[in-house]
Scaffold this motif. Structure first.
Motif, PDB file in Angstrom:
ATOM      1  N   SER A 233       0.857  -1.315   0.034  1.00  0.00           N
ATOM      2  CA  SER A 233       0.031  -0.002  -0.001  1.00  0.00           C
ATOM      3  C   SER A 233       0.706   1.289   0.089  1.00  0.00           C
ATOM      4  CB  SER A 233      -1.048  -0.060   1.280  1.00  0.00           C
ATOM      5  OG  SER A 233      -0.295  -0.426   2.323  1.00  0.00           O
TER       6      SER A 233
ATOM      7  N   ARG B 133       7.708  -3.001   0.681  1.00  0.00           N
ATOM      8  CA  ARG B 133       9.075  -3.527   0.768  1.00  0.00           C
ATOM      9  C   ARG B 133       9.752  -2.095   1.097  1.00  0.00           C
ATOM     10  NH1 ARG B 133       9.141  -6.629  -4.714  1.00  0.00           N
ATOM     11  NH2 ARG B 133       7.961  -4.696  -4.946  1.00  0.00           N
TER      12      ARG B 133
ATOM     13  N   THR C 167       5.455 -11.686   0.117  1.00  0.00           N
ATOM     14  CA  THR C 167       5.599 -12.944  -0.398  1.00  0.00           C
ATOM     15  C   THR C 167       6.367 -13.660   0.701  1.00  0.00           C
ATOM     16  OG1 THR C 167       7.823 -12.381  -1.374  1.00  0.00           O
ATOM     17  CG2 THR C 167       5.671 -12.353  -2.672  1.00  0.00           C
TER      18      THR C 167
ATOM     19  N   ALA D  36      -0.923  -7.229  -3.804  1.00  0.00           N
ATOM     20  CA  ALA D  36       0.235  -7.358  -4.044  1.00  0.00           C
ATOM     21  C   ALA D  36       0.682  -6.794  -5.468  1.00  0.00           C
ATOM     22  CB  ALA D  36       0.661  -8.817  -4.139  1.00  0.00           C
TER      23      ALA D  36
ATOM     24  N   ARG E 270      -5.200 -15.110 -10.338  1.00  0.00           N
ATOM     25  CA  ARG E 270      -6.028 -14.476  -9.566  1.00  0.00           C
ATOM     26  C   ARG E 270      -7.602 -15.023  -9.362  1.00  0.00           C
ATOM     27  NH1 ARG E 270      -3.861  -9.429  -8.918  1.00  0.00           N
ATOM     28  NH2 ARG E 270      -2.618  -8.376 -10.778  1.00  0.00           N
TER      29      ARG E 270
ATOM     30  N   GLY F  88     -10.422  -2.139 -12.877  1.00  0.00           N
ATOM     31  CA  GLY F  88     -10.317  -2.315 -14.165  1.00  0.00           C
ATOM     32  C   GLY F  88      -9.174  -1.375 -14.468  1.00  0.00           C
ATOM     33  N   TRP F  89      -9.339  -0.729 -15.639  1.00  0.00           N
ATOM     34  CA  TRP F  89      -7.907   0.132 -15.996  1.00  0.00           C
ATOM     35  C   TRP F  89      -7.920   1.624 -14.931  1.00  0.00           C
ATOM     36  CZ3 TRP F  89      -3.730  -0.452 -18.486  1.00  0.00           C
ATOM     37  CH2 TRP F  89      -3.777  -1.658 -19.579  1.00  0.00           C
TER      38      TRP F  89
ATOM     39  N   THR G 137      -2.978   4.272 -11.918  1.00  0.00           N
ATOM     40  CA  THR G 137      -2.017   4.458 -10.858  1.00  0.00           C
ATOM     41  C   THR G 137      -0.609   4.694 -11.593  1.00  0.00           C
ATOM     42  OG1 THR G 137      -1.418   2.045 -11.092  1.00  0.00           O
ATOM     43  CG2 THR G 137      -3.222   2.787  -9.593  1.00  0.00           C
TER      44      THR G 137
ATOM     45  N   VAL H 211       0.341   2.296 -14.045  1.00  0.00           N
ATOM     46  CA  VAL H 211      -0.437   2.182 -15.403  1.00  0.00           C
ATOM     47  C   VAL H 211       0.252   3.614 -16.204  1.00  0.00           C
ATOM     48  CG1 VAL H 211      -2.583   2.747 -16.335  1.00  0.00           C
ATOM     49  CG2 VAL H 211      -2.316   0.961 -14.837  1.00  0.00           C
TER      50      VAL H 211
HETATM   51  P1  NAD Z   1       1.457  -0.169  -8.151  1.00  0.00           P
HETATM   52  O1  NAD Z   1       2.603  -0.864  -8.672  1.00  0.00           O
HETATM   53  O2  NAD Z   1       1.121   1.168  -8.407  1.00  0.00           O
HETATM   54  O3  NAD Z   1       1.342  -0.643  -6.482  1.00  0.00           O
HETATM   55  C1  NAD Z   1       1.683  -1.877  -6.077  1.00  0.00           C
HETATM   56  C2  NAD Z   1       1.853  -1.693  -4.724  1.00  0.00           C
HETATM   57  O4  NAD Z   1       2.403  -2.811  -4.013  1.00  0.00           O
HETATM   58  C3  NAD Z   1       3.081  -0.694  -4.370  1.00  0.00           C
HETATM   59  O5  NAD Z   1       3.044  -0.001  -3.145  1.00  0.00           O
HETATM   60  C4  NAD Z   1       4.299  -1.631  -4.120  1.00  0.00           C
HETATM   61  O6  NAD Z   1       5.504  -1.088  -3.408  1.00  0.00           O
HETATM   62  C5  NAD Z   1       3.708  -3.010  -3.657  1.00  0.00           C
HETATM   63  N1  NAD Z   1       4.353  -4.200  -3.757  1.00  0.00           N
HETATM   64  C6  NAD Z   1       4.613  -4.665  -4.935  1.00  0.00           C
HETATM   65  N2  NAD Z   1       5.032  -5.793  -4.568  1.00  0.00           N
HETATM   66  C7  NAD Z   1       5.037  -5.864  -3.029  1.00  0.00           C
HETATM   67  C8  NAD Z   1       5.333  -7.156  -2.055  1.00  0.00           C
HETATM   68  N3  NAD Z   1       5.992  -8.344  -2.655  1.00  0.00           N
HETATM   69  N4  NAD Z   1       5.425  -6.919  -0.876  1.00  0.00           N
HETATM   70  C9  NAD Z   1       4.915  -5.858  -0.396  1.00  0.00           C
HETATM   71  N5  NAD Z   1       4.433  -4.879  -1.313  1.00  0.00           N
HETATM   72  C10 NAD Z   1       4.592  -4.966  -2.516  1.00  0.00           C
HETATM   73  O7  NAD Z   1       0.276  -1.244  -8.677  1.00  0.00           O
HETATM   74  P2  NAD Z   1      -1.222  -1.020  -8.803  1.00  0.00           P
HETATM   75  O8  NAD Z   1      -1.897  -0.436 -10.080  1.00  0.00           O
HETATM   76  O9  NAD Z   1      -1.647  -0.236  -7.400  1.00  0.00           O
HETATM   77  O10 NAD Z   1      -1.933  -2.447  -8.759  1.00  0.00           O
HETATM   78  C11 NAD Z   1      -2.325  -3.135  -7.660  1.00  0.00           C
HETATM   79  C12 NAD Z   1      -2.731  -4.569  -7.953  1.00  0.00           C
HETATM   80  O11 NAD Z   1      -3.806  -4.430  -8.765  1.00  0.00           O
HETATM   81  C13 NAD Z   1      -1.718  -5.305  -8.928  1.00  0.00           C
HETATM   82  O12 NAD Z   1      -1.598  -6.526  -8.585  1.00  0.00           O
HETATM   83  C14 NAD Z   1      -1.964  -4.965 -10.393  1.00  0.00           C
HETATM   84  O13 NAD Z   1      -1.565  -5.974 -11.283  1.00  0.00           O
HETATM   85  C15 NAD Z   1      -3.554  -5.126 -10.012  1.00  0.00           C
HETATM   86  N6  NAD Z   1      -4.416  -4.458 -10.936  1.00  0.00           N
HETATM   87  C16 NAD Z   1      -4.148  -3.151 -11.323  1.00  0.00           C
HETATM   88  C17 NAD Z   1      -5.074  -2.614 -12.223  1.00  0.00           C
HETATM   89  C18 NAD Z   1      -4.652  -0.958 -12.507  1.00  0.00           C
HETATM   90  O14 NAD Z   1      -5.378  -0.455 -13.665  1.00  0.00           O
HETATM   91  N7  NAD Z   1      -3.917  -0.261 -11.880  1.00  0.00           N
HETATM   92  C19 NAD Z   1      -5.844  -2.991 -13.059  1.00  0.00           C
HETATM   93  C20 NAD Z   1      -6.122  -4.560 -12.586  1.00  0.00           C
HETATM   94  C21 NAD Z   1      -5.141  -5.296 -11.740  1.00  0.00           C
END
Ligand code: NAD
Length: 270
Positions: free
Chosen positions: A15, A39, A74, A100, A168, A195-196, A199, A202
């Motif tokens: 987060s 991390r 993990t 994650a 998933r 969805g999209w 962040t 992205v």
């Molecule tokens: P992001 O990369 O902006 O944020 C991910 C967060 O997770 C970061 O704070 C990162 O430090 C943390 N993180 C990653 N691996 C970690 C680990 N092993 N241990 C602890 N913290 C960890 O990604 P996001 O866009 O916020 O996406 C979050 C999740 O949702 C991802 O799995 C992504 O694939 C999924 N998702 C995102 C979207 C999108 O459009 N943003 C759409 C569908 C699914």
């Protein structure tokens, strides 16, 4: 509407950025005590400060109680330490949001069995282990909210994302099973499917596509948003606020759902 979240302890995994951070902001604005992890300690501490400030614009208009604990989701012992510190410093977690980073992209023959194992550990086992560590606190209190962050890909497999599409789905199996098992004890268990959503991850992906294809970032975004009835991507907070509602007292009879937050991108009825 009073969401009834004041002083509830909420843990939000992964987060420091993006969707997890937006969920933490939403919860903190409603007065929850929020425990975050990622991390990178420096980034995480900066995010904790941002969440405290953002919470000042919420219903309580005071900086929130935010605990930041560096942890890799993990690594089971790191999740254990995160939970232990949360219990000691904020109190027993009654809300847990699993999240994650996404598994790497690729089609079937781009991936090997080690990639599958790593995706399984990152996506399913991180959520499972956080559930093992937090659900006992919820059962003891007779109230709890477990929310898994997955993806629209669990309803509509996406191109070149074989690991995400496959692993998933198992998080949805976990979510739905736990929703049945613990509903009689005051817990709800739901999944929210982004969805999209714009962040940083992205945003970076759009920049990469723009450079690769020699187009502007807006043109790269338009290549995606023309498939979204809303005509745009979500702002992360639009996602975080849905998580916040599901975590609330007011969502007490929503259980076992897979709720897409996608502006209508998923076209089917069921
Ligand atoms: P992001 O990369 O902006 O944020 C991910 C967060 O997770 C970061 O704070 C990162 O430090 C943390 N993180 C990653 N691996 C970690 C680990 N092993 N241990 C602890 N913290 C960890 O990604 P996001 O866009 O916020 O996406 C979050 C999740 O949702 C991802 O799995 C992504 O694939 C999924 N998702 C995102 C979207 C999108 O459009 N943003 C759409 C569908 C699914």
């Amino acid at each position: 509407m009073n969401l009834g979240l004041q002083d509830k302890v909420a843990m939000v995994a992964a987060s420091s950025k993006g969707l997890g951070k937006a969920a933490a902001v939403g919860l903190a604005r409603e007065g929850a005590k929020v425990s975050i992890c990622a991390r990178d300690a420096d980034q995480l501490n900066a995010t904790a400060e941002e969440i405290r400030e953002a919470a000042g614009s919420g219903v309580l208009a005071v900086p929130a109680d935010v605990l930041a604990v560096p942890a890799d989701v993990t690594q089971r012992e790191e999740i254990d330490q995160w939970v232990e510190r949360t219990v000691a410093e904020l109190g027993p977690p009654l809300i847990a949001v699993t999240n994650a980073g996404g598994p790497p992209p690729g089609n079937f023959f781009d991936l090997n069995e080690e990639d599958w194992q790593a995706a399984f550990d990152l996506t399913l086992m991180s959520a499972t282990h956080l559930a093992y560590q937090t659900v006992p606190h919820m059962r003891e209190a007779g109230w709890g909210r477990l929310i898994t962050i997955t993806s629209i890909s669990v309803k509509m497999p996406l191109g070149n994302l074989l690991l995400s599409n496959s692993v998933r789905m198992s998080v949805i199996g976990l979510t739905k099973s736990l929703s049945n098992e613990f509903a009689g004890e005051g817990l709800t268990v739901n999944s929210v499917l982004p969805g999209w959503t714009r962040t940083e991850r992205v945003q970076q992906l759009l920049q990469d596509r723009a450079e690769r294809d020699g187009i502007s970032v807006d043109e790269a975004a338009a290549g995606i948003t023309h498939n979204i009835p809303a005509g745009r991507m979500a702002d992360p907070q639009e996602f975080g606020d849905v998580v916040t509602f599901l975590a609330s007292e007011r969502a007490s009879f929503i259980n076992g759902v897979s709720l897409q937050v996608d502006g209508g991108y998923y076209k089917a009825v069921y």
